[in-house]
Scaffold this active site. Structure first.
Site, PDB file in Angstrom:
ATOM      1  N   MET A   1       0.844  -1.203   0.000  1.00 58.82           N
ATOM      2  CA  MET A   1       0.000   0.000   0.000  1.00 58.82           C
ATOM      3  C   MET A   1       0.878   1.252   0.000  1.00 58.82           C
ATOM      4  SD  MET A   1      -3.295   0.682   2.353  1.00 58.82           S
ATOM      5  CE  MET A   1      -2.537   0.988   3.939  1.00 58.82           C
ATOM      6  N   CYS A   2       0.502   2.223  -0.782  1.00 62.80           N
ATOM      7  CA  CYS A   2       1.165   3.521  -0.787  1.00 62.80           C
ATOM      8  C   CYS A   2       0.083   4.577  -1.007  1.00 62.80           C
ATOM      9  CB  CYS A   2       2.181   3.647  -1.915  1.00 62.80           C
ATOM     10  SG  CYS A   2       3.613   2.561  -1.759  1.00 62.80           S
ATOM     11  N   GLY A   3       0.445   5.813  -0.805  1.00 66.06           N
ATOM     12  CA  GLY A   3      -0.495   6.902  -1.072  1.00 66.06           C
ATOM     13  C   GLY A   3       0.077   7.819  -2.134  1.00 66.06           C
TER      14      GLY A   3
END
Lengths: 229, 298
Positions: free
Chosen positions: B1-3
């Site tokens: 997960m990354c933003g």
């Protein structure tokens, strides 16, 4: 009517208040302000109350819902009404991925579009989408109904079990073991009842096509006995 | 997960607020990527000048006298503006390639983050709000910017493993996802003469797009071609000197939301990232389709 402003009150406090409602509660209408894309708004409600969320929500809104009627006045992020058991969830805008995933019961209405994997592994939930749905919707769908007034994306109903799919517009492609099926009287009746419950009056049940399982993938077939190893 | 967050301005009036808006967007994505953060800002061009953003693990030692040493080596004036572990070197545009080569040869402790007429790139290990505060993103101005919060999966938590990746002049890419054929692609590109700074999969995606654009493709066409050649999960947001693009892989598991008004185009991994933008209530907000190139050019 309790009004909970998420700009002032924490999400845990909101959900704890909703969870403390029982079947005989006097507080039957709740309003939630400023959700601003928050995750897990009104998850796990287990009482016959109405929750009106005034804005867009993030992941998992109204997940595991039981008995409650939850309305989102905006759009919903991934996993809205995931694993719903009963009650009704209505999204006034669009829904992101896997809306209604694994739902066992109740009615999910999306007034806009739903994106990919709508109704994935649905197990009895009914889903009505006013707009269109994305790819891989109703993947491994086991039971319940998925009604789409617009179009469906690629691989609709891949590896489907016994869920019934109704699509009014175009289906980009059908997934493995999903076929178009005859629309009989009982299907038209069930479809009309769902459109009525969703409040959709300008669409005719006779305009839809029905899709479901060819039952060649999940049943034992003696012709394929060698392949089962 | 990354933003991921991105903001491409159409309204010149908002350019003063670019850093402040991008900073507020990035702050909402901390929980998607708490281990490191970075951003690229496309600022105002200076006539005939180029910028090189550099970084060093020991900046006091590495940056001491760097501007004068470089000026002497390339035979042109160099101005240095330091921001903690990073510094922006401003120099004549026609000496940018020579300066980059000189940095590589003479200053091994200095790492080049990005080169171009307008781009500045800052990235570090640390909690995203701390990182952007250290570099003063909120005070920066510009036409467009891209930010990233990282939760590492494919390579170590290091400054060089943070995003954005820049492999060509004024180009940058941020990525949420993981590529599965990056080692093969890297080998092919190394054979063609490209250099890589890391083992990171996202750097390969950035270099791939740079290589395609070097062959004459537009950013939009390069993104289109990447659908055939990149394998894995990705949502990319890319920037060029005048453009801003978004691409999701055909499976499209990695979340993405776009918003557009007369004033801007904005990208967020989630809607939360967009809620503080002016006029968001009236914006057209949608989820980008899988395997579809979205591209804006000014």
């Amino acid at each position: 009517m309790p009004v909970i402003d998420l700009a002032q009150t924490g999400l845990r406090e909101l959900n704890a208040a909703l969870h403390s409602q029982g079947s005989g509660t006097n507080e039957t209408l709740w309003e939630v302000l400023n959700p601003r894309g928050s995750h897990a708004v009104a998850v796990g409600v287990n009482a016959p109350i109405a929750v009106e969320i005034k804005g867009s929500v993030g992941y998992y809104c109204a997940g595991m819902n039981r008995e409650a009627s939850v309305t989102v006045y905006g759009s919903a992020g991934p996993g809205v009404a995931e694993n719903m058991m009963s009650g009704e969830v209505r999204v006034k805008g669009d829904a992101s991925q896997y809306a209604g995933a694994t739902g066992k019961g109740g009615l999910l209405i999306i007034e806009g579009n739903a994106s990919s994997r709508c109704g994935i592994s649905m197990k009895g939930i009914d889903i009505v989408v006013r707009g269109s749905i994305g790819h891989m919707s109703a993947f491994m769908a086991q039971a319940g109904h998925l009604v789409v007034c617009g179009d469906a994306g690629d691989a609709l109903g891949d590896s489907i079990y016994e869920a019934k799919l109704f699509v009014r517009g175009a289906v980009k492609s059908l997934g493995a073991d999903c076929i178009e099926k005859e629309m009989r009287g009982e299907h038209l009746h069930a479809l009309q009842a769902l459109l009525n419950r969703a409040g959709i009056v300008d669409v005719k049940a006779s305009d839809f096509k029905r899709y479901g399982s060819a039952r060649k993938l999940y049943n034992f077939s003696v012709d394929h006995a060698d392949a089962y190893g | 997960m990354c933003g991921i967050v991105g903001l491409f301005l159409k309204d010149k009036e908002l350019e003063k607020q670019l850093g402040q808006l991008l900073s507020s967007m990035l702050a909402t994505m901390c929980d998607r990527g708490p281990d490191s953060a970075g951003f690229a800002v496309y600022g105002a061009p200076q006539d005939g000048r180029a910028k090189i953003t550099v970084q060093a693990a020991d900046p006091d030692a590495a940056f001491a006298g760097l501007d004068s040493a470089l000026a002497k080596r390339i035979g042109a004036d160099v101005a240095m503006h330091r921001k903690t572990t990073h510094a922006v070197l401003s120099l004549p545009a026609d000496r940018a390639v020579a300066a980059r080569d000189a940095l590589r040869a003479d200053h091994p402790a200095v790492r080049v983050m990005g080169v171009g007429d307008v781009i500045e790139i800052y990235k570090e290990v640390g909690y995203p709000t701390d990182v952007v505060q250290r570099f003063g993103l909120a005070g920066m101005t510009g036409t467009h910017g891209i930010g990233h919060t990282r939760m590492a999966t494919e390579s170590a938590v290091t400054t060089l493993g943070a995003h954005p990746f820049s492999t060509g002049a004024d180009q940058c890419l941020v990525h949420n996802g993981s590529l599965s054929n990056h080692n093969n692609l890297r080998r092919d590109m190394v054979r063609e003469g490209m250099r890589f700074e890391t083992e990171n999969d996202s750097e390969v995606a950035a270099a791939y797009l740079t290589a395609q654009m070097d062959k004459g493709l537009s950013l939009g066409a390069a993104l289109e071609k990447s659908l055939d050649d990149l394998d894995g999960f990705y949502t990319f947001v890319v920037g060029t000197k005048t453009g801003f693009g978004v691409l999701r892989d055909p499976i499209a598991c990695k979340p993405a939301v776009l918003a557009e008004t007369d004033q801007y185009v904005a990208f967020g991994s989630e809607y939360r990232a967009l809620v503080n933008l002016p006029g968001i209530e009236a914006a057209r907000v949608w989820e980008p389709e899988p395997a579809t190139v979205y591209f804006w050019e000014r």
